[in-house]
Design a protein around this motif. Structure first.
Motif, PDB file in Angstrom:
ATOM      1  N   VAL A  34       0.867  -1.170   0.000  1.00 29.35           N
ATOM      2  CA  VAL A  34       0.000   0.000   0.000  1.00 29.35           C
ATOM      3  C   VAL A  34       0.904   1.221   0.000  1.00 29.35           C
ATOM      4  O   VAL A  34       1.774   1.356   0.858  1.00 29.35           O
ATOM      5  N   ILE A  35       0.696   2.098  -0.967  1.00 31.85           N
ATOM      6  CA  ILE A  35       1.495   3.317  -1.062  1.00 31.85           C
ATOM      7  C   ILE A  35       0.577   4.483  -0.729  1.00 31.85           C
ATOM      8  O   ILE A  35      -0.442   4.693  -1.392  1.00 31.85           O
ATOM      9  N   LEU A  36       0.932   5.231   0.297  1.00 29.53           N
ATOM     10  CA  LEU A  36       0.114   6.348   0.758  1.00 29.53           C
ATOM     11  C   LEU A  36       0.920   7.639   0.641  1.00 29.53           C
ATOM     12  O   LEU A  36       1.746   7.939   1.489  1.00 29.53           O
ATOM     13  N   PRO A  37       0.683   8.416  -0.428  1.00 33.17           N
ATOM     14  CA  PRO A  37       1.358   9.705  -0.532  1.00 33.17           C
ATOM     15  C   PRO A  37       0.658  10.719   0.377  1.00 33.17           C
ATOM     16  O   PRO A  37      -0.572  10.789   0.393  1.00 33.17           O
ATOM     17  N   VAL A  38       1.428  11.451   1.153  1.00 32.35           N
ATOM     18  CA  VAL A  38       0.834  12.430   2.069  1.00 32.35           C
ATOM     19  C   VAL A  38       1.554  13.765   1.964  1.00 32.35           C
ATOM     20  O   VAL A  38       2.750  13.830   1.694  1.00 32.35           O
ATOM     21  N   PHE A  39       0.791  14.835   2.184  1.00 30.82           N
ATOM     22  CA  PHE A  39       1.345  16.185   2.213  1.00 30.82           C
ATOM     23  C   PHE A  39       0.515  17.000   3.202  1.00 30.82           C
ATOM     24  O   PHE A  39      -0.681  17.196   3.004  1.00 30.82           O
ATOM     25  N   ASN A  40       1.156  17.427   4.270  1.00 31.50           N
ATOM     26  CA  ASN A  40       0.488  18.216   5.312  1.00 31.50           C
ATOM     27  C   ASN A  40      -0.818  17.566   5.769  1.00 31.50           C
ATOM     28  O   ASN A  40      -1.876  18.180   5.766  1.00 31.50           O
ATOM     29  N   GLU A  41      -0.736  16.317   6.187  1.00 31.28           N
ATOM     30  CA  GLU A  41      -1.899  15.529   6.615  1.00 31.28           C
ATOM     31  C   GLU A  41      -1.946  15.383   8.132  1.00 31.28           C
ATOM     32  O   GLU A  41      -2.556  14.442   8.642  1.00 31.28           O
ATOM     33  N   GLU A  42      -1.317  16.275   8.835  1.00 36.51           N
ATOM     34  CA  GLU A  42      -1.206  16.176  10.286  1.00 36.51           C
ATOM     35  C   GLU A  42      -2.549  15.907  10.977  1.00 36.51           C
ATOM     36  O   GLU A  42      -2.638  15.066  11.870  1.00 36.51           O
ATOM     37  N   ALA A  43      -3.595  16.566  10.538  1.00 40.05           N
ATOM     38  CA  ALA A  43      -4.906  16.424  11.184  1.00 40.05           C
ATOM     39  C   ALA A  43      -5.583  15.090  10.862  1.00 40.05           C
ATOM     40  O   ALA A  43      -6.381  14.601  11.656  1.00 40.05           O
ATOM     41  N   GLN A  44      -5.284  14.489   9.708  1.00 38.85           N
ATOM     42  CA  GLN A  44      -5.984  13.287   9.264  1.00 38.85           C
ATOM     43  C   GLN A  44      -5.144  12.022   9.269  1.00 38.85           C
ATOM     44  O   GLN A  44      -5.677  10.935   9.086  1.00 38.85           O
ATOM     45  N   ILE A  45      -3.846  12.124   9.454  1.00 42.27           N
ATOM     46  CA  ILE A  45      -2.971  10.973   9.225  1.00 42.27           C
ATOM     47  C   ILE A  45      -3.286   9.796  10.153  1.00 42.27           C
ATOM     48  O   ILE A  45      -3.264   8.642   9.720  1.00 42.27           O
ATOM     49  N   VAL A  65       3.185  -1.191   4.148  1.00 41.35           N
ATOM     50  CA  VAL A  65       2.631   0.144   3.915  1.00 41.35           C
ATOM     51  C   VAL A  65       3.795   1.107   3.799  1.00 41.35           C
ATOM     52  O   VAL A  65       4.639   1.199   4.686  1.00 41.35           O
ATOM     53  N   LEU A  66       3.830   1.798   2.677  1.00 47.13           N
ATOM     54  CA  LEU A  66       4.868   2.796   2.421  1.00 47.13           C
ATOM     55  C   LEU A  66       4.195   4.164   2.426  1.00 47.13           C
ATOM     56  O   LEU A  66       3.343   4.446   1.584  1.00 47.13           O
ATOM     57  N   ILE A  67       4.593   4.999   3.368  1.00 49.89           N
ATOM     58  CA  ILE A  67       4.010   6.326   3.511  1.00 49.89           C
ATOM     59  C   ILE A  67       5.014   7.310   2.921  1.00 49.89           C
ATOM     60  O   ILE A  67       6.090   7.518   3.482  1.00 49.89           O
ATOM     61  N   GLY A  68       4.679   7.878   1.783  1.00 46.82           N
ATOM     62  CA  GLY A  68       5.565   8.816   1.102  1.00 46.82           C
ATOM     63  C   GLY A  68       5.212  10.232   1.490  1.00 46.82           C
ATOM     64  O   GLY A  68       4.224  10.781   1.038  1.00 46.82           O
ATOM     65  N   CYS A  69       6.008  10.824   2.346  1.00 44.55           N
ATOM     66  CA  CYS A  69       5.766  12.180   2.828  1.00 44.55           C
ATOM     67  C   CYS A  69       6.433  13.153   1.859  1.00 44.55           C
ATOM     68  O   CYS A  69       7.652  13.246   1.776  1.00 44.55           O
ATOM     69  N   ASP A  70       5.599  13.872   1.132  1.00 47.51           N
ATOM     70  CA  ASP A  70       6.052  14.720   0.029  1.00 47.51           C
ATOM     71  C   ASP A  70       6.313  16.160   0.488  1.00 47.51           C
ATOM     72  O   ASP A  70       5.571  17.068   0.164  1.00 47.51           O
ATOM     73  N   GLY A  71       7.363  16.347   1.282  1.00 45.22           N
ATOM     74  CA  GLY A  71       7.751  17.692   1.699  1.00 45.22           C
ATOM     75  C   GLY A  71       6.776  18.364   2.632  1.00 45.22           C
ATOM     76  O   GLY A  71       6.628  19.583   2.588  1.00 45.22           O
ATOM     77  N   SER A  72       6.123  17.604   3.479  1.00 34.95           N
ATOM     78  CA  SER A  72       5.167  18.189   4.420  1.00 34.95           C
ATOM     79  C   SER A  72       5.846  19.228   5.306  1.00 34.95           C
ATOM     80  O   SER A  72       6.982  19.054   5.736  1.00 34.95           O
ATOM     81  N   GLU A  73       5.117  20.303   5.573  1.00 42.48           N
ATOM     82  CA  GLU A  73       5.642  21.382   6.409  1.00 42.48           C
ATOM     83  C   GLU A  73       5.119  21.276   7.835  1.00 42.48           C
ATOM     84  O   GLU A  73       5.380  22.150   8.650  1.00 42.48           O
ATOM     85  N   ASP A  74       4.372  20.225   8.119  1.00 42.58           N
ATOM     86  CA  ASP A  74       3.856  20.017   9.466  1.00 42.58           C
ATOM     87  C   ASP A  74       4.459  18.734  10.035  1.00 42.58           C
ATOM     88  O   ASP A  74       5.479  18.255   9.546  1.00 42.58           O
ATOM     89  N   ALA A  75       3.829  18.170  11.035  1.00 43.57           N
ATOM     90  CA  ALA A  75       4.385  16.997  11.729  1.00 43.57           C
ATOM     91  C   ALA A  75       3.861  15.674  11.182  1.00 43.57           C
ATOM     92  O   ALA A  75       3.884  14.663  11.885  1.00 43.57           O
ATOM     93  N   THR A  76       3.434  15.633   9.931  1.00 43.28           N
ATOM     94  CA  THR A  76       2.872  14.415   9.352  1.00 43.28           C
ATOM     95  C   THR A  76       3.840  13.231   9.467  1.00 43.28           C
ATOM     96  O   THR A  76       3.458  12.153   9.932  1.00 43.28           O
ATOM     97  N   ALA A  77       5.065  13.410   9.043  1.00 43.64           N
ATOM     98  CA  ALA A  77       6.048  12.317   9.059  1.00 43.64           C
ATOM     99  C   ALA A  77       6.318  11.839  10.483  1.00 43.64           C
ATOM    100  O   ALA A  77       6.378  10.632  10.741  1.00 43.64           O
ATOM    101  N   GLN A  78       6.455  12.762  11.416  1.00 49.42           N
ATOM    102  CA  GLN A  78       6.733  12.393  12.803  1.00 49.42           C
ATOM    103  C   GLN A  78       5.559  11.621  13.416  1.00 49.42           C
ATOM    104  O   GLN A  78       5.756  10.632  14.125  1.00 49.42           O
ATOM    105  N   ILE A  79       4.343  12.065  13.131  1.00 50.09           N
ATOM    106  CA  ILE A  79       3.158  11.381  13.655  1.00 50.09           C
ATOM    107  C   ILE A  79       3.083   9.964  13.099  1.00 50.09           C
ATOM    108  O   ILE A  79       2.813   9.005  13.826  1.00 50.09           O
ATOM    109  N   ALA A  80       3.349   9.821  11.805  1.00 48.26           N
ATOM    110  CA  ALA A  80       3.317   8.496  11.175  1.00 48.26           C
ATOM    111  C   ALA A  80       4.398   7.588  11.753  1.00 48.26           C
ATOM    112  O   ALA A  80       4.150   6.414  12.032  1.00 48.26           O
ATOM    113  N   GLU A  81       5.596   8.122  11.952  1.00 45.62           N
ATOM    114  CA  GLU A  81       6.683   7.325  12.526  1.00 45.62           C
ATOM    115  C   GLU A  81       6.360   6.887  13.962  1.00 45.62           C
ATOM    116  O   GLU A  81       6.632   5.745  14.348  1.00 45.62           O
TER     117      GLU A  81
END
Length: 108
Positions: A34-45, A65-81
Motif C-alpha cells: 500500500v502506497i500512501l502519498p501524504v502532504f500536510n496531513e497532520e490532522a488526518q494521518i 505500507v509505504l508512507i511517502g511524505c512529500d515535503g510536508s511542512e507540518d508533523a505528518t512524518a513524525q506522527i506516522a513514525e
C-alpha cells in the motif's frame, strides 16, 4: 425476418455457452503493498493509518505500507513514525522526500 433474428440470438447464446473459458484461479499474492502519498496531513494521518491497519488486518496476505511524505511542512512524518513505532508495525515505513508532487512520490 423476426425468425431470423431470433435464430441468430439463440445460436449466439449456444455458442457462447460452449466457448466459455473455465475460470482460472487468481494468482497467489504473497504480499500487498500500500502506497500512501501524504502532504500536510497532520490532522488526518492517524485516521488514515488506523483505516489501513484495520483493512489490512482482514487480509490473509502480508501487507507492507509505504508512507511517502512529500515535503510536508507540518508533523505528518513524525506522527506516522510514532504510530508505526507504537504499534510495532515492522512492514510499515515512512519515506520523506522534498516537495515534488504526488506522482513523483508514488513512483519513487
Amino acid at each position: 425476418m423476426l425468425l431470423h433474428n431470433l435464430f441468430f440470438a439463440l445460436s449466439m447464446a449456444v455458442i457462447s455457452l460452449f466457448s466459455r473459458k473455465k475460470p482460472q484461479p487468481a494468482p497467489y499474492v504473497k504480499k500487498l503493498s500500500v502506497i500512501l502519498p501524504v502532504f500536510n496531513e497532520e490532522a488526518q494521518i492517524l485516521d488514515k493509518l488506523d483505516n489501513i491497519r484495520q483493512s489490512a488486518g482482514h487480509l490473509s496476505v502480508k501487507c507492507e505500507v509505504l508512507i511517502g511524505c512529500d515535503g510536508s511542512e507540518d508533523a505528518t512524518a513524525q506522527i506516522a513514525e510514532e504510530y508505526i513505532a507504537t504499534n510495532s508495525l515492522t512492514d510499515w515505513q515512512v519515506l520523506t522526500y522534498p516537495r515534488q508532487g504526488k506522482g513523483t512520490t508514488i513512483n519513487k
